[in-house]
Structures are given as structure tokens and as C-alpha cells.
Design a protein around this motif. Structure first.
Motif, PDB file in Angstrom:
ATOM      1  N   VAL A  95       0.843  -1.201   0.000  1.00 46.42           N
ATOM      2  CA  VAL A  95       0.000   0.000   0.000  1.00 46.42           C
ATOM      3  C   VAL A  95       0.878   1.252   0.000  1.00 46.42           C
ATOM      4  O   VAL A  95       0.629   2.193  -0.765  1.00 46.42           O
ATOM      5  N   ASP A  96       1.913   1.265   0.826  1.00 43.77           N
ATOM      6  CA  ASP A  96       2.803   2.436   0.865  1.00 43.77           C
ATOM      7  C   ASP A  96       3.523   2.627  -0.467  1.00 43.77           C
ATOM      8  O   ASP A  96       3.631   3.747  -0.965  1.00 43.77           O
ATOM      9  N   LEU A  97       4.004   1.526  -1.041  1.00 44.06           N
ATOM     10  CA  LEU A  97       4.665   1.619  -2.343  1.00 44.06           C
ATOM     11  C   LEU A  97       3.684   2.133  -3.397  1.00 44.06           C
ATOM     12  O   LEU A  97       4.027   3.008  -4.197  1.00 44.06           O
ATOM     13  N   TYR A  98       2.474   1.604  -3.388  1.00 44.89           N
ATOM     14  CA  TYR A  98       1.499   2.058  -4.377  1.00 44.89           C
ATOM     15  C   TYR A  98       1.239   3.558  -4.239  1.00 44.89           C
ATOM     16  O   TYR A  98       1.177   4.277  -5.246  1.00 44.89           O
ATOM     17  N   LYS A  99       1.143   4.045  -3.034  1.00 46.65           N
ATOM     18  CA  LYS A  99       0.911   5.484  -2.845  1.00 46.65           C
ATOM     19  C   LYS A  99       2.098   6.315  -3.328  1.00 46.65           C
ATOM     20  O   LYS A  99       1.918   7.405  -3.890  1.00 46.65           O
ATOM     21  N   ARG A 100       3.318   5.811  -3.143  1.00 44.19           N
ATOM     22  CA  ARG A 100       4.491   6.521  -3.671  1.00 44.19           C
ATOM     23  C   ARG A 100       4.495   6.476  -5.199  1.00 44.19           C
ATOM     24  O   ARG A 100       4.827   7.467  -5.858  1.00 44.19           O
ATOM     25  N   VAL A 101       4.118   5.337  -5.759  1.00 44.92           N
ATOM     26  CA  VAL A 101       4.064   5.202  -7.220  1.00 44.92           C
ATOM     27  C   VAL A 101       3.014   6.142  -7.793  1.00 44.92           C
ATOM     28  O   VAL A 101       3.250   6.819  -8.798  1.00 44.92           O
ATOM     29  N   TRP A 102       1.842   6.202  -7.158  1.00 48.04           N
ATOM     30  CA  TRP A 102       0.831   7.080  -7.739  1.00 48.04           C
ATOM     31  C   TRP A 102       1.201   8.548  -7.550  1.00 48.04           C
ATOM     32  O   TRP A 102       0.822   9.386  -8.374  1.00 48.04           O
ATOM     33  N   ALA A 103       1.983   8.890  -6.519  1.00 48.18           N
ATOM     34  CA  ALA A 103       2.478  10.269  -6.395  1.00 48.18           C
ATOM     35  C   ALA A 103       3.416  10.587  -7.560  1.00 48.18           C
ATOM     36  O   ALA A 103       3.367  11.694  -8.123  1.00 48.18           O
ATOM     37  N   HIS A 104       4.237   9.617  -7.929  1.00 44.33           N
ATOM     38  CA  HIS A 104       5.131   9.795  -9.084  1.00 44.33           C
ATOM     39  C   HIS A 104       4.307   9.935 -10.371  1.00 44.33           C
ATOM     40  O   HIS A 104       4.591  10.796 -11.217  1.00 44.33           O
ATOM     41  N   ALA A 105       3.286   9.100 -10.510  1.00 45.99           N
ATOM     42  CA  ALA A 105       2.410   9.188 -11.684  1.00 45.99           C
ATOM     43  C   ALA A 105       1.697  10.537 -11.724  1.00 45.99           C
ATOM     44  O   ALA A 105       1.601  11.171 -12.782  1.00 45.99           O
ATOM     45  N   ASP A 106       1.203  10.976 -10.568  1.00 47.22           N
ATOM     46  CA  ASP A 106       0.526  12.278 -10.515  1.00 47.22           C
ATOM     47  C   ASP A 106       1.473  13.412 -10.878  1.00 47.22           C
ATOM     48  O   ASP A 106       1.065  14.388 -11.521  1.00 47.22           O
ATOM     49  N   ALA A 107       2.749  13.296 -10.477  1.00 50.59           N
ATOM     50  CA  ALA A 107       3.733  14.322 -10.851  1.00 50.59           C
ATOM     51  C   ALA A 107       3.910  14.346 -12.366  1.00 50.59           C
ATOM     52  O   ALA A 107       4.005  15.431 -12.968  1.00 50.59           O
ATOM     53  N   THR A 108       3.930  13.178 -12.979  1.00 51.45           N
ATOM     54  CA  THR A 108       4.018  13.120 -14.442  1.00 51.45           C
ATOM     55  C   THR A 108       2.811  13.824 -15.059  1.00 51.45           C
ATOM     56  O   THR A 108       2.952  14.646 -15.970  1.00 51.45           O
ATOM     57  N   ILE A 109       1.635  13.511 -14.546  1.00 50.67           N
ATOM     58  CA  ILE A 109       0.413  14.120 -15.077  1.00 50.67           C
ATOM     59  C   ILE A 109       0.417  15.629 -14.860  1.00 50.67           C
ATOM     60  O   ILE A 109       0.069  16.401 -15.766  1.00 50.67           O
ATOM     61  N   ASN A 110       0.842  16.057 -13.688  1.00 49.97           N
ATOM     62  CA  ASN A 110       0.848  17.491 -13.385  1.00 49.97           C
ATOM     63  C   ASN A 110       1.903  18.254 -14.179  1.00 49.97           C
ATOM     64  O   ASN A 110       1.689  19.407 -14.558  1.00 49.97           O
ATOM     65  N   ASP A 111       3.049  17.609 -14.417  1.00 57.38           N
ATOM     66  CA  ASP A 111       4.165  18.296 -15.074  1.00 57.38           C
ATOM     67  C   ASP A 111       4.053  18.362 -16.591  1.00 57.38           C
ATOM     68  O   ASP A 111       4.680  19.217 -17.213  1.00 57.38           O
ATOM     69  N   LEU A 112       3.280  17.459 -17.183  1.00 58.87           N
ATOM     70  CA  LEU A 112       3.229  17.385 -18.642  1.00 58.87           C
ATOM     71  C   LEU A 112       1.859  17.824 -19.162  1.00 58.87           C
ATOM     72  O   LEU A 112       0.846  17.598 -18.507  1.00 58.87           O
ATOM     73  N   PRO A 113       1.827  18.397 -20.361  1.00 61.25           N
ATOM     74  CA  PRO A 113       0.523  18.699 -20.965  1.00 61.25           C
ATOM     75  C   PRO A 113      -0.129  17.407 -21.450  1.00 61.25           C
ATOM     76  O   PRO A 113       0.544  16.391 -21.676  1.00 61.25           O
ATOM     77  N   LEU A 114      -1.431  17.426 -21.622  1.00 62.12           N
ATOM     78  CA  LEU A 114      -2.154  16.232 -22.054  1.00 62.12           C
ATOM     79  C   LEU A 114      -1.701  15.724 -23.414  1.00 62.12           C
ATOM     80  O   LEU A 114      -1.848  14.530 -23.710  1.00 62.12           O
ATOM     81  N   ASP A 115      -1.121  16.590 -24.245  1.00 64.37           N
ATOM     82  CA  ASP A 115      -0.649  16.139 -25.546  1.00 64.37           C
ATOM     83  C   ASP A 115       0.841  15.790 -25.549  1.00 64.37           C
ATOM     84  O   ASP A 115       1.445  15.602 -26.611  1.00 64.37           O
ATOM     85  N   ALA A 116       1.440  15.648 -24.359  1.00 62.30           N
ATOM     86  CA  ALA A 116       2.853  15.277 -24.273  1.00 62.30           C
ATOM     87  C   ALA A 116       3.060  13.894 -24.883  1.00 62.30           C
ATOM     88  O   ALA A 116       2.329  12.955 -24.573  1.00 62.30           O
ATOM     89  N   PRO A 117       4.051  13.760 -25.767  1.00 58.21           N
ATOM     90  CA  PRO A 117       4.277  12.460 -26.404  1.00 58.21           C
ATOM     91  C   PRO A 117       5.007  11.489 -25.489  1.00 58.21           C
ATOM     92  O   PRO A 117       5.812  11.876 -24.642  1.00 58.21           O
ATOM     93  N   GLY A 118       4.707  10.231 -25.689  1.00 59.66           N
ATOM     94  CA  GLY A 118       5.391   9.155 -24.991  1.00 59.66           C
ATOM     95  C   GLY A 118       5.472   7.949 -25.901  1.00 59.66           C
ATOM     96  O   GLY A 118       4.923   7.954 -27.014  1.00 59.66           O
ATOM     97  N   PHE A 119       6.150   6.922 -25.411  1.00 63.21           N
ATOM     98  CA  PHE A 119       6.260   5.697 -26.196  1.00 63.21           C
ATOM     99  C   PHE A 119       6.112   4.500 -25.282  1.00 63.21           C
ATOM    100  O   PHE A 119       6.795   4.382 -24.263  1.00 63.21           O
TER     101      PHE A 119
END
Length: 193
Positions: A95-119
Motif C-alpha cells: 500500500v505504501d509503495l502504491y501510494k508513492r508510485v501514484w504520487a510519481h504518476a501524478d507528478a508526471t500528469i501534473n508536469d506534462l501537458p495532455l498532448d505530451a508524447p510518450g512511447f
């Protein structure tokens, strides 16, 4: 004021995460780990899988490496090692790891525009070119699917049902109602034997 598009996407993603974790609450270590389907599906395994999903889609896909070593996300990981927790991987750890992972995911979402490219390399060269918006939708759909699995597993374990602790999304009914309802459905099914 209405939510922005990104806020709406993040809201539904977070609801998926919360629903998955809620299904663990109040259960023993045995119950969250025991395989309840022929393919071994179990509640803590679904959370472990979700950790890998979010690392894969929000870290690898956008070249934003997750800072912790998570063995089951490595290319050489044993098959299905992301679908069950070892004896050393406690509920609290997961549970703690998942919360840290989703914080990292949320940072990605917050830092990038919705049209940011990825692969997404595991999707192949033809489908692998993506944008953040697509990945948020894809990941939310994947987590909702697994939250649905968790709904069924939890009901099999102790009868607890519902979408979220604050919104069960179930019609009112006591045990006798559900027994009668189930019997009605069984009768209809029996008519097709």
C-alpha cells in the motif's frame, strides 16, 4: 466551477486507485493473499499489479524513471510475479509503495501537458506512439477493470460489496432480499438447462 479536462481525468484515476485499496480494508493477511480463481487472482496481487501498471505507463512511457527498484517491473521478472505478493511483501509495504508510485504518476500528469508524447515499447512501433491523455484514459480503464475483479473477490470473501466506501452504488436490501433475488436469477438460469 467545472473541472478542467486534466482534473477530471485525475479524479477518475484516483477513484480507481482508492476503490482497489478499499477492497483490502478489514481483511486478514490470508484473505488478501488467497487465490480465489483458477488463475490465482487475489486482492493483494491486484494492488501489486497496479503498481507495475502505473510505473510502466507513467514512468517508462514518458522517460520519467521511478526512483525505487521494483523487481516485478523488470524485463527479466518471473512470469506473473506482479500478480501475487511474496511472504516478505506485506500489505503495508504494498500500500505504501502504491501510494508513492501514484504520487510519481501524478507528478508526471501534473508536469506534462495532455498532448505530451510518450512511447509504450510493449505496444510495438505501430501503436507505441502515445500522448499523456491516452495513457491516463488507458490506465484508468485498466485499474477499473481490476477494481471490478476486486469487487467480486471481496464479495466472495466476506460479502462486502460496493463501488466505494462513500458510494456503495448498490440497491438497498438485507440478506433475505439478496437470497430471494439470487434464487430468482437461479430459477431463470435453470429454465435454460
Amino acid at each position: 466551477m467545472p473541472m478542467t479536462e486534466k482534473e477530471a481525468l485525475q479524479t477518475y484515476l484516483q477513484r480507481s486507485r482508492d476503490a482497489l485499496l478499499w477492497k483490502l480494508e478489514g481483511l486478514s493477511e490470508y484473505d488478501i493473499r488467497r487465490p480465489l480463481t483458477p488463475t490465482g487472482t487475489n486482492l493483494l496481487g491486484l494492488v501489486k499489479h497496479a503498481i507495475g501498471v502505473e510505473i510502466g505507463y507513467f514512468a517508462f512511457t514518458f522517460d520519467r524513471p521511478y526512483p525505487e527498484h521494483v523487481p516485478w517491473t523488470e524485463e527479466d521478472a518471473e512470469n506473473n510475479s506482479d500478480m501475487w505478493a511474496t511472504a516478505d511483501e506485506s500489505r503495508e509495504f504494498m500500500v505504501d509503495l502504491y501510494k508513492r508510485v501514484w504520487a510519481h504518476a501524478d507528478a508526471t500528469i501534473n508536469d506534462l501537458p495532455l498532448d505530451a508524447p510518450g512511447f509504450v515499447p510493449w505496444w510495438g512501433p505501430e501503436r507505441g506512439q502515445v500522448v499523456l491523455h491516452q495513457i491516463i484514459v488507458h490506465t484508468t480503464a485498466d485499474l477499473q477493470r481490476h477494481a471490478g475483479h476486486a469487487d467480486i473477490l471481496r464479495e466472495l470473501i466476506d460479502g462486502t460489496v460496493g463501488m466505494r466506501v462513500d458510494a456503495p452504488n448498490m440497491p438497498p436490501g438485507d440478506e433475505s432480499y439478496w437470497t430471494s433475488y439470487r434464487a430468482k436469477l437461479q430459477d431463470v438460469a435453470e429454465s435454460f438447462k
